[in-house]
Design a protein around this motif. Structure first.
Motif, PDB file in Angstrom:
ATOM      1  N   PHE A  26      47.275 -81.625  24.021  1.00 39.63           N
ATOM      2  CA  PHE A  26      46.613 -82.678  23.243  1.00 39.63           C
ATOM      3  C   PHE A  26      45.562 -82.075  22.316  1.00 39.63           C
ATOM      4  N   ALA A  27      44.743 -81.199  22.867  1.00 39.47           N
ATOM      5  CA  ALA A  27      43.652 -80.612  22.087  1.00 39.47           C
ATOM      6  C   ALA A  27      44.182 -79.772  20.921  1.00 39.47           C
ATOM      7  N   THR A  28      45.203 -78.956  21.180  1.00 40.72           N
ATOM      8  CA  THR A  28      45.712 -78.085  20.122  1.00 40.72           C
ATOM      9  C   THR A  28      46.455 -78.869  19.041  1.00 40.72           C
ATOM     10  N   ILE A  29      47.119 -79.956  19.421  1.00 42.09           N
ATOM     11  CA  ILE A  29      47.780 -80.792  18.409  1.00 42.09           C
ATOM     12  C   ILE A  29      46.744 -81.355  17.443  1.00 42.09           C
ATOM     13  N   LEU A  30      45.641 -81.880  17.971  1.00 44.01           N
ATOM     14  CA  LEU A  30      44.589 -82.440  17.125  1.00 44.01           C
ATOM     15  C   LEU A  30      43.986 -81.369  16.222  1.00 44.01           C
ATOM     16  N   LEU A  31      43.740 -80.201  16.783  1.00 42.89           N
ATOM     17  CA  LEU A  31      43.131 -79.126  16.002  1.00 42.89           C
ATOM     18  C   LEU A  31      44.070 -78.632  14.899  1.00 42.89           C
ATOM     19  N   LYS A  32      45.320 -78.369  15.261  1.00 40.21           N
ATOM     20  CA  LYS A  32      46.253 -77.817  14.278  1.00 40.21           C
ATOM     21  C   LYS A  32      46.661 -78.839  13.226  1.00 40.21           C
ATOM     22  N   ALA A  33      46.800 -80.081  13.631  1.00 39.37           N
ATOM     23  CA  ALA A  33      47.100 -81.123  12.646  1.00 39.37           C
ATOM     24  C   ALA A  33      45.950 -81.246  11.660  1.00 39.37           C
ATOM     25  N   GLY A  34      44.720 -81.136  12.165  1.00 40.98           N
ATOM     26  CA  GLY A  34      43.560 -81.166  11.270  1.00 40.98           C
ATOM     27  C   GLY A  34      43.567 -79.996  10.306  1.00 40.98           C
ATOM     28  N   ALA A  35      43.936 -78.811  10.809  1.00 39.93           N
ATOM     29  CA  ALA A  35      44.006 -77.631   9.943  1.00 39.93           C
ATOM     30  C   ALA A  35      45.060 -77.813   8.857  1.00 39.93           C
ATOM     31  N   TRP A  36      46.200 -78.416   9.218  1.00 41.36           N
ATOM     32  CA  TRP A  36      47.247 -78.664   8.225  1.00 41.36           C
ATOM     33  C   TRP A  36      46.792 -79.669   7.169  1.00 41.36           C
ATOM     34  N   LEU A  37      46.092 -80.725   7.597  1.00 44.52           N
ATOM     35  CA  LEU A  37      45.653 -81.771   6.666  1.00 44.52           C
ATOM     36  C   LEU A  37      44.663 -81.232   5.632  1.00 44.52           C
ATOM     37  N   VAL A  38      43.798 -80.315   6.061  1.00 49.28           N
ATOM     38  CA  VAL A  38      42.794 -79.821   5.113  1.00 49.28           C
ATOM     39  C   VAL A  38      43.335 -78.708   4.217  1.00 49.28           C
ATOM     40  N   THR A  39      44.418 -78.045   4.641  1.00 41.64           N
ATOM     41  CA  THR A  39      44.958 -76.942   3.842  1.00 41.64           C
ATOM     42  C   THR A  39      46.253 -77.289   3.122  1.00 41.64           C
ATOM     43  N   LEU A  44      50.950 -73.939   8.871  1.00 39.85           N
ATOM     44  CA  LEU A  44      50.127 -74.621   9.859  1.00 39.85           C
ATOM     45  C   LEU A  44      50.808 -75.885  10.373  1.00 39.85           C
ATOM     46  N   LEU A  45      51.587 -76.529   9.506  1.00 38.56           N
ATOM     47  CA  LEU A  45      52.353 -77.694   9.965  1.00 38.56           C
ATOM     48  C   LEU A  45      53.382 -77.265  11.009  1.00 38.56           C
ATOM     49  N   ALA A  46      54.034 -76.138  10.761  1.00 37.64           N
ATOM     50  CA  ALA A  46      54.993 -75.607  11.732  1.00 37.64           C
ATOM     51  C   ALA A  46      54.308 -75.308  13.056  1.00 37.64           C
ATOM     52  N   ASP A  47      53.110 -74.762  12.961  1.00 36.07           N
ATOM     53  CA  ASP A  47      52.342 -74.459  14.159  1.00 36.07           C
ATOM     54  C   ASP A  47      51.997 -75.734  14.927  1.00 36.07           C
ATOM     55  N   ALA A  48      51.611 -76.775  14.196  1.00 43.95           N
ATOM     56  CA  ALA A  48      51.278 -78.053  14.828  1.00 43.95           C
ATOM     57  C   ALA A  48      52.512 -78.689  15.465  1.00 43.95           C
ATOM     58  N   ALA A  49      53.671 -78.538  14.805  1.00 44.64           N
ATOM     59  CA  ALA A  49      54.910 -79.094  15.354  1.00 44.64           C
ATOM     60  C   ALA A  49      55.257 -78.438  16.683  1.00 44.64           C
ATOM     61  N   GLU A  50      55.028 -77.144  16.785  1.00 47.22           N
ATOM     62  CA  GLU A  50      55.314 -76.464  18.050  1.00 47.22           C
ATOM     63  C   GLU A  50      54.373 -76.955  19.148  1.00 47.22           C
ATOM     64  N   SER A  51      53.143 -77.288  18.787  1.00 47.12           N
ATOM     65  CA  SER A  51      52.209 -77.822  19.778  1.00 47.12           C
ATOM     66  C   SER A  51      52.643 -79.199  20.261  1.00 47.12           C
ATOM     67  N   LEU A  52      53.300 -79.965  19.379  1.00 45.78           N
ATOM     68  CA  LEU A  52      53.846 -81.257  19.795  1.00 45.78           C
ATOM     69  C   LEU A  52      54.928 -81.048  20.851  1.00 45.78           C
ATOM     70  N   VAL A  53      55.736 -80.015  20.651  1.00 42.47           N
ATOM     71  CA  VAL A  53      56.735 -79.660  21.653  1.00 42.47           C
ATOM     72  C   VAL A  53      56.049 -79.259  22.959  1.00 42.47           C
ATOM     73  N   ASN A  54      54.935 -78.541  22.830  1.00 37.58           N
ATOM     74  CA  ASN A  54      54.181 -78.146  24.024  1.00 37.58           C
ATOM     75  C   ASN A  54      53.756 -79.362  24.833  1.00 37.58           C
ATOM     76  N   LEU A  55      53.353 -80.428  24.134  1.00 32.40           N
ATOM     77  CA  LEU A  55      52.901 -81.637  24.823  1.00 32.40           C
ATOM     78  C   LEU A  55      54.051 -82.276  25.602  1.00 32.40           C
ATOM     79  N   VAL A  56      55.212 -82.408  24.954  1.00 29.14           N
ATOM     80  CA  VAL A  56      56.374 -82.982  25.630  1.00 29.14           C
ATOM     81  C   VAL A  56      56.762 -82.122  26.833  1.00 29.14           C
ATOM     82  N   ALA A  57      56.786 -80.807  26.611  1.00 27.80           N
ATOM     83  CA  ALA A  57      57.165 -79.893  27.687  1.00 27.80           C
ATOM     84  C   ALA A  57      56.166 -79.957  28.840  1.00 27.80           C
ATOM     85  N   ALA A  58      54.869 -80.054  28.503  1.00 30.96           N
ATOM     86  CA  ALA A  58      53.842 -80.117  29.545  1.00 30.96           C
ATOM     87  C   ALA A  58      53.972 -81.403  30.360  1.00 30.96           C
TER      88      ALA A  58
END
Length: 305
Positions: A26-39, A44-58
């Motif tokens: 949850f924390a990394t999705i919020l952080l990485k999505a924020g990084a993608w939005l500002v840049t 970074l979007l790809a990185d955020a997408a992988e974190s979304l997978v992390n959430l489902v997997a977790a």
């Protein structure tokens, strides 16, 4: 038969690590999505997408860890530990989906490039997320090794892959900033997607082997054969040794050939002592032995199967 249930400890409830993985995702999705939005970086979007997978997997891992901790019952005589393989399989499939999405999005950005903005803030946010992921990954990997949990190990490996993915994305963004070549961003995102595909393949392969009752590694089988060989001789022999792994538990069965004139107690005592010796070297092992008279032709009817 001697299944030695008294030597087999009940599986541990490791769901606390599952909750840790969910919170970190949850924390990394919020952080990485924020990084993608500002840049606006597709990396970074790809990185955020992988974190979304992390959430489902977790989330799947958390459920599976609760199931795997259940003791054996009337419908599951060998326990529920094999449920852990389902978690690894689901995680592998989710990784495939995320990787394909990343590559498709990156190809679109390669055709229609866009400038990257607010690099300093975006990089700082992404670095914080990577440090968080790395710390949780180390906790999960150590716990997976200590408790022989394929679920925790798979989640830890996935998170560690995410860390290296983030490092690659950050390096790529810095190179874009230094060179001005916007095409580097989607190219790096494509490389990230391909790398994730290999991770997914490894997890699916490992979970499939577990569900198919794969044998213990050959080095462990050889150690077990050596233990049996040391006990053989003087009218005592062994055959039909088989092993399998089920989550955190190991299973072994074999046929013990004893002298025809041995009493039931003699055969039982010998098998119990042998089982103790095996479990001393393999604490997670569940040993089952079938005692047969060495000179009875029926003792060899299924030899070699």
């Amino acid at each position: 038969m001697s299944p030695n249930p008294q030597r087999s400890s009940e599986p541990l409830d490791l769901s606390r690590y599952g909750w840790l993985a969910v919170a970190a995702a949850f924390a990394t999705i919020l952080l990485k999505a924020g990084a993608w939005l500002v840049t606006g970086s597709v990396g970074l979007l790809a990185d955020a997408a992988e974190s979304l997978v992390n959430l489902v997997a977790a989330a799947v891992a958390l459920i599976v860890l609760k199931v795997a901790a259940r003791p054996a019952d009337a419908n599951h005589n060998f326990g529920h530990t094999k449920a852990e393989y389902f978690s690894a399989a689901v995680e592998g499939v989710m990784i495939f989906v995320a990787a394909i999405s990343i590559v498709v999005f990156a190809l679109q950005r390669l055709v229609f490039p866009q400038p990257i903005e607010s690099l300093g803030i975006g990089l700082m946010i992404s670095m914080i997320a990577s440090v968080l992921n790395g710390a949780v990954a180390l906790v999960l990997l150590r716990a997976g090794k200590r408790h022989h949990s394929i679920t925790l190990t798979a989640d830890g490996k996935h998170l560690m892959t995410d860390v290296w993915t983030s490092v690659g994305v950050l390096v790529g963004i810095v190179l874009v900033w230094m060179s001005g070549w916007s095409w580097l961003d989607p190219v790096i995102a494509i490389a990230v997607g391909i790398n994730i595909l290999f991770t997914g393949y490894g997890l699916v392969k490992e979970s499939t082997e577990g569900l198919m009752d794969a044998s213990l590694p050959e080095r462990d089988n050889e150690r077990l054969r050596m233990i049996l060989t040391r006990r053989a001789g003087a009218g005592i022999a062994f055959h039909q040794m088989r092993t399998r792994v089920s989550g955190a538990r190991q299973f072994m069965d074999f046929h013990l050939l004893v002298p025809d004139d041995w009493s039931v107690k003699q055969g039982h005592d010998f098998l119990e002592d042998l089982s103790d010796e095996i479990v001393a070297e393999f604490p997670r092992m569940n040993v089952t032995g079938h005692i047969e008279p060495i000179n009875d032709p029926r003792s060899y009817a299924h030899e070699g199967m």
